[in-house]
Design an enzyme around this catalytic site. Sequence first.
Site, PDB file in Angstrom:
ATOM      1  CB  ILE A  63      -0.506   0.256   1.575  1.00 47.35           C
ATOM      2  CG1 ILE A  63      -1.928  -0.985   0.566  1.00 47.35           C
ATOM      3  CG2 ILE A  63      -1.690   1.303   1.460  1.00 47.35           C
ATOM      4  CD1 ILE A  63      -3.090  -1.153   2.344  1.00 47.35           C
ATOM      5  CB  CYS A  64       4.204   1.812   1.833  1.00 50.03           C
ATOM      6  SG  CYS A  64       3.194   1.704   3.149  1.00 50.03           S
ATOM      7  CG  HIS A  65       6.568   0.371  -3.837  1.00 46.61           C
ATOM      8  ND1 HIS A  65       7.783   1.578  -3.657  1.00 46.61           N
ATOM      9  CD2 HIS A  65       6.488   0.047  -4.932  1.00 46.61           C
ATOM     10  CE1 HIS A  65       8.183   1.134  -4.516  1.00 46.61           C
ATOM     11  NE2 HIS A  65       7.388   0.179  -5.722  1.00 46.61           N
TER      12      HIS A  65
END
Length: 177
Positions: A63-65
Amino acid sequence: MPGDPTATAKGNEIPDTLMGYIPWTPELDSGEVCGIPTTFKTRDEWKGKKVVIVSIPGAYTPICHQQHIPPLVKRVDELKAKGVDAVYVIASNDPFVMAAWGNFNNAKDKVVFATDIDLAFSKALGATIDLSAKHFGERTARYALIIDDNKIVDFASDEGDTGKLQNASIDTILTKV
């Protein structure tokens, strides 16, 4: 997220902790040099500034990436147009990983990718997440913090390991600055 629930109350002073980072220089763009880590004290670095701090559980995590940080970096000028002086992405990852991830996201000198050393900043805010069940240990939670002259203006988190990005997204942050 453990800790004092009032720690993130509007008007509270931010924790005075140490962060690590590698300042961006053009030489880092090639990926062939690593840079030299340095540190800063949060209250010294952010004194007199309006700052957006976005915390993530880990660099290069799905999700972060894929959903969280790339749109933030691409739209950082919108934040700056609203009076934000600086934008920081923080995580428990070491400064080398954070610098490489910032480089991957083409952040250059627009967004600082920093390490929340020993999770001290996030712990003081009560904003960590235990991902031991996934063998990742304790991490910084996914949250967005807006501060002005070291005072909390807004704090919003995407609590737990839900895999959903909402309160800490660039769209939500832009409505609050």
